[in-house]
Scaffold this motif. Structure first.
Motif, short mmCIF file in Angstrom:
data_model
loop_
_atom_site.label_atom_id
_atom_site.label_comp_id
_atom_site.label_asym_id
_atom_site.label_seq_id
_atom_site.Cartn_x
_atom_site.Cartn_y
_atom_site.Cartn_z
N ALA A 67 0.85 -1.19 0.00
CA ALA A 67 0.00 0.00 0.00
C ALA A 67 0.89 1.24 0.00
CB ALA A 67 -0.88 -0.01 1.24
N GLY A 68 0.47 2.24 -0.74
CA GLY A 68 1.26 3.47 -0.81
C GLY A 68 0.82 4.27 -2.01
N ASP A 69 1.33 5.48 -2.13
CA ASP A 69 0.96 6.31 -3.27
C ASP A 69 1.95 6.06 -4.40
OD1 ASP A 69 0.26 8.14 -5.10
OD2 ASP A 69 0.10 9.83 -3.71
N LEU A 70 1.53 5.26 -5.37
CA LEU A 70 2.43 4.82 -6.44
C LEU A 70 2.31 5.67 -7.70
CD1 LEU A 70 1.70 1.00 -6.05
CD2 LEU A 70 3.72 2.19 -5.25
N ARG A 71 1.57 6.78 -7.62
CA ARG A 71 1.29 7.53 -8.84
C ARG A 71 2.56 8.02 -9.55
NH1 ARG A 71 -3.18 11.60 -6.90
NH2 ARG A 71 -1.91 11.36 -5.04
N ALA A 72 3.47 8.56 -8.78
CA ALA A 72 4.67 9.13 -9.42
C ALA A 72 5.43 8.03 -10.15
CB ALA A 72 5.56 9.77 -8.36
N TYR A 73 5.53 6.87 -9.52
CA TYR A 73 6.25 5.76 -10.16
C TYR A 73 5.53 5.31 -11.43
CZ TYR A 73 8.02 1.14 -11.12
OH TYR A 73 8.53 0.05 -11.77
#
Ligand code: NAP
Length: 360
Positions: A67-73
């Motif tokens: 879980a985490g904010d993966l948008r940038a990646y």
């Protein structure tokens, strides 16, 4: 005139197909991948490119994607035109899932395969000739491809009930994969329904009993088809309530809340008596169909209808030089990560086959 012959063609674009493509590209085989066509007919049949994983929402059990904010990646790794399925800019902080979605994971795999040189054709393979090598594949545009080896990774499609209301609420309370979607917040401490009486329905009912307040197991007969051990566990479970001799007549809800209930009717009753159950989700587990129709008997199948692998721990099929990976050959695990692993095996087996015949 010399006719070009491919070393390896991969049919299918789920985790198995892309992993096979990554391994084969890195081995220098320059595979051609038939990822399938984006057509209304395929959509209707539940056979769209990118496989079953791409039809799920948040994926919490694929290793490497916590879980985490993966948008940038995701934005960095994927080309702009492939971000269409992942509206990364339009999601606000609150609604963006904390982790990776099924479509995002498969898109990353596709990108990884392309990065290493896999060539992608957005067509279905509609016909195969495995009677001699090189094998011949015919695609949905009428093109033909000759190839020394093939990896069949066409996956499986969920069987659906065929109700309009079922189509309307897919991914909004209707799912054909409890393990993929069952832990989502919408099902927590609320009642859900599982439809079916086989092993998968029983496993799904047990799985959902971890999260849901109660699980209605709606089955069209009064006896489970599942193995005795599994059926006994289900029937003894305090949270699971069998709804015998019943079928789903309609799934109830609205666009904002998704599923809020299900209307079931008794089978074999002349008055077609029906009643409503309040549920936040419906898990359809009435079997899966491996996508083998295009093979038209070219490969042997098992009794359960998946492609047969005659040798244990080997991805070879009944035709030497044709390998198989993923759910099209799996009637047991049916998990994205297992499919990906089997895709690696199939690519390695194809590479060894080519080396053995000095084709590499
Ligand atoms: P399955 O065994 O074919 O069971 C499908 C269930 O759905 C049956 O109970 C069937 O009812 C019901 N059904 C079918 N069409 C329906 C419809 N239109 N409306 C309502 N109900 C319908 O399929 P599965 O559970 O997906 O299992 C597939 C295979 O994988 C099986 O061979 C299974 O043993 C195997 N598997 C094994 C394990 C394990 O060993 N732990 C785990 C998972 C799967 P009827 O009973 O009336 O036909």
């Amino acid at each position: 005139m010399t006719v070009e012959v491919e070393k390896l063609a991969i049919i299918g674009s789920g985790p198995a197909g892309w992993t096979a493509a990554i391994y084969a590209s890195r081995a220098g085989l320059s595979p051609i991948v038939f990822e399938g066509a984006l057509t209304a007919e395929n959509q209707e049949a539940g056979r769209l490119p990118m496989g079953q994983l791409a039809t799920t929402s948040l994926v919490e059990n694929y290793p490497g994607f916590p879980a985490g904010d993966l948008r940038a990646y995701l934005k960095d790794a994927l080309s702009e035109e492939r971000q269409y399925a992942l509206p990364l800019d339009t999601f606000d902080e609150e609604s963006y899932p904390r982790g990776a979605t099924g479509p995002a994971i498969v898109e990353l795999m596709r990108r990884q395969a392309e990065n290493f040189g896999a060539r992608v054709v957005s067509e279905d393979v509609v016909k195969v000739d495995f009677s001699r090598r090189p094998f011949k594949l015919t695609d949905s545009e009428g093109g033909t491809t000759l190839t020394e080896t093939v990896v069949v990774a066409t996956g499986a499609s969920a069987r659906w009930l065929g109700l309009d209301s079922e189509t309307r609420f897919k991914n909004n309370g209707v799912s054909a994969c409890a393990v993929c979607d069952g832990a989502l917040p919408r099902y927590r401490e609320r009642a859900v329904a599982v439809v079916g009486g086989g092993d998968v329905a029983c496993e799904d009912a047990l799985y959902m009993s971890r999260f849901a307040s109660e699980v209605y197991l709606i089955h069209r007969r009064d006896e489970l088809r599942a193995s005795k051990a599994l059926a006994s566990r289900v029937l003894a479970h305090s949270k699971i309530r069998p709804v015998w001799n019943s079928v789903v007549a309609e799934i109830l809800g609205d666009d904002e809340r998704g599923v809020v209930g299900v209307r079931v009717k008794s089978v074999g009753r002349s008055d077609e008596e029906s009643r409503e159950l309040e549920v936040s989700g419906v898990f359809v587990a009435i079997g899966r169909r491996p996508n083998v129709d295009f093979l038209d008997g070219a490969l042997e199948l098992t009794e359960s209808g998946v492609v047969k692998r005659p040798t244990p721990f080997y991805s070879g099929t009944s035709v030497s030089g044709v390998f198989v990976a993923g759910d099209v050959a799996d009637d047991r695990y049916r998990q994205g990560v297992v499919a990906a692993g089997s895709g690696a095996c199939a690519a390695l087996d194809a590479e060894r086959f080519l080396n053995e015949y000095s084709i590499c």
